[in-house]
Design an enzyme around this catalytic site. Structure first.
Site, PDB file in Angstrom:
ATOM      1  N   GLY A  62     -39.747  58.042  23.352  1.00 43.07           N
ATOM      2  CA  GLY A  62     -39.741  58.550  24.527  1.00 43.07           C
ATOM      3  C   GLY A  62     -38.384  58.900  25.094  1.00 43.07           C
ATOM      4  NE  ARG A 101     -41.247  57.540  33.958  1.00 38.77           N
ATOM      5  CZ  ARG A 101     -42.048  56.881  33.693  1.00 38.77           C
ATOM      6  NH1 ARG A 101     -42.856  56.189  34.660  1.00 38.77           N
ATOM      7  NH2 ARG A 101     -42.495  56.714  32.379  1.00 38.77           N
ATOM      8  NE  ARG A 161      -3.845  43.344  24.425  1.00 36.11           N
ATOM      9  CZ  ARG A 161      -3.577  44.571  23.529  1.00 36.11           C
ATOM     10  NH1 ARG A 161      -4.383  44.890  22.694  1.00 36.11           N
ATOM     11  NH2 ARG A 161      -2.448  45.060  23.737  1.00 36.11           N
ATOM     12  CE1 TYR A 193       1.482  42.481  24.258  1.00 39.10           C
ATOM     13  CE2 TYR A 193       3.609  43.441  23.376  1.00 39.10           C
ATOM     14  CZ  TYR A 193       2.277  43.554  23.332  1.00 39.10           C
ATOM     15  OH  TYR A 193       1.683  43.908  22.181  1.00 39.10           O
TER      16      TYR A 193
END
Ligand code: UD1
Ligand code: MG
Length: 451
Positions: free
Chosen positions: A12, A16, A334, A367
């Site tokens: 579908g 909406r 990370r 860093y």
């Protein structure tokens, strides 16, 4: 149970939602809506799944099915999308006919649970078992019209009379058919209704008029079969799902200080006696070892966290932290980083694609990118691995028991030996041998220490 097949209706447009993205790909708790339906079918023991999809959804199906852990999911494209009845016609044309049970489910039911699917499968003793629920009014959902105790038909809200709109029993969008009876009923669908669509729900009226048995299966709660049609319902369902996932972990011995501000995805591994503090998001199959405390204000994505770790106000993604590691506040780890046992990262430290040996300290403002750092080395405040020369990234290697002075700039590629020292404010452009002591800009060997 014989090999039961299910069809998920997922083609579908989802108008909406007012979105460029197909509705069933909108996410709740980090997974697309249709993922939850596939997972529930897997958990209910449904052996084969066919998803009726549009092209965009079809492309994503293999990844979604794999992630949901179902190994027999096929897809068929419905184009154009002429309604749920038309979608089922497309599915039936693809499936080789069999006798027995065929499940049909809407894809916008992310709160569906395996137990309800099983209950519906067991309840069928004729043409159709139909899941229903009592819902708050007003509602735009299809209404179950009963004659006495028996189900007579389903009326879509847009086609309903005032009396029918006052009915508060809804069609959930989960159907268990006798396949042969579905095939004959679906052949006769028309589209003479408010939306000009072919409604699957019209098969109910047809079967009842043919004298077939349609069994209603009343769900315990409307919320477990809530259909998601707009963004407000998406948010409601996401909150319920999140609560359900939190409950699962709390039952296993995890303390969650505030489930309403703790955002968890499915398939996390969190050991007993972990504590999660508010405003924390944990996703992408992260794992957390016992006695660790995560949060507040933290995010873990694809993180593997050891035992007795403390992580506050920080982000860890695609990285592994050993036992007794301390991270934060305001640190970012990370890019496949590994922090061995007892590493301590403090305020404003970023670590990317680096391996920090046991007991390394970087307590303030640093860093560390593309670096390998040996055990017990101390990284002074303001240290930066200058890993990028404008074209390429280079690695920095620092030995164990080294002392990197405050505000050292380590210009990679660079090697600093075991036990070496850099003075405050050094710009280190040449390798430093084990035990070497350098300072200045550019850093040069310091005079021998006077004894
Ligand atoms: C549908 C039911 C309604 C029920 C409600 C439960 C119909 C006609 N109505 O209404 O009785 O109360 O679900 O939530 O079935 N889809 C296709 N192809 C299409 C149209 C839809 O695959 O051509 C899929 C959608 O992606 C969705 C599902 O079918 O996953 C249901 O469609 P949707 O438009 O959400 O139907 P509702 O109006 O919610
Ligand atoms: Mg719907």
């Amino acid at each position: 149970m014989s090999r039961i097949r299910a069809v998920i209706l997922a083609a579908g447009k989802g108008t909406r939602m007012k979105s460029a993205r197909p509705k069933v790909l909108h996410e709740l708790c980090g997974r697309p809506m249709v993922w939850y339906v596939v997972r529930a079918l897997r958990d209910a023991g449904v052996a084969e799944v066919l998803i009726v999809a549009n092209r965009e959804v079809a492309e994503r199906v293999p990844v979604i099915a794999g992630d949901a852990g179902h190994d027999a999911v096929d897809v068929v494209i419905q184009e154009p999308q002429l309604g749920t009845g038309h979608a089922v016609q497309i599915a039936l044309a693809k499936l080789a006919p069999r006798s027995g049970t065929l499940l049909i489910l809407n894809a916008d039911l992310p709160l569906i649970e395996a137990a309800l699917i099983q209950r519906a499968i067991e309840a069928r003793n004729g043409a159709l078992a139909l899941v229903t629920a009592t819902m708050p009014l007003p509602s735009s959902l299809g209404r179950i019209v009963r004659r006495g105790e028996r189900v007579a038909k389903i009326v879509e809200a847009r086609d309903a009379s005032a009396d029918e709109l006052a009915l508060d029993e809804m069609n959930a969008g989960l159907y268990v058919y006798d396949e042969a009876k579905l095939r004959s009923a679906i052949a006769e669908l028309g589209n003479d209704n408010a939306q000009g669509e072919y409604y699957l729900t019209d098969t109910v009226d047809r079967l009842v008029r043919d004298g077939e048995r349609v069994v209603p299966v009343l769900a315990d709660s409307f919320l477990s079969v809530m259909g998601i049609n707009d963004r407000s319902e998406l948010a409601t369902a996401a909150a319920l799902l999140n609560r359900r996932i939190c409950e699962h972990h709390m039952c296993n011995g995890v303390t969650i200080a505030d489930p309403s501000t703790t955002y968890l995805e499915p398939d996390l591994e969190i050991a007993a006696d972990v504590t999660i503090l508010p405003n924390t998001t944990i996703g992408r199959r992260s794992k957390i070892g016992a006695h660790s405390e995560i949060g507040p204000n933290s995010r873990l994505l694809a993180a593997e966290i050891g035992e007795h770790v403390v992580l506050m106000d920080s982000i860890v993604s695609d990285s592994t932290l050993g036992d007794f590691v301390h991270v934060g506040p305001w640190a970012h780890v990370r890019g496949g980083s590994i922090l061995d046992t007892g590493v301590h990262l403090g305020d404003y430290v970023e670590v990317k694609a680096s391996h920090l040996g046991a007991g390394v300290n970087a307590r303030h403002l640093a860093y560390l990118g593309d670096a390998t750092i040996g055990e017990r080395t101390n990284i002074g405040a303001g240290t930066v691995t200058c890993n990028y020369d404008g074209k390429e990234k280079h690695r920095t290697k620092i030995g164990k028991d080294a002392f990197i002075g405050t505000n050292s700039s380590l210009v990679a590629p660079l090697e600093i030996g075991d036990g070496a020292l850099t003075g405050a404010g050094s710009v280190v452009i040449r390798d430093v041998p084990p035990g070497g002591r350098v300072a200045g800009n550019p850093a040069k060997p310091l005079p021998e220490k006077e004894s």
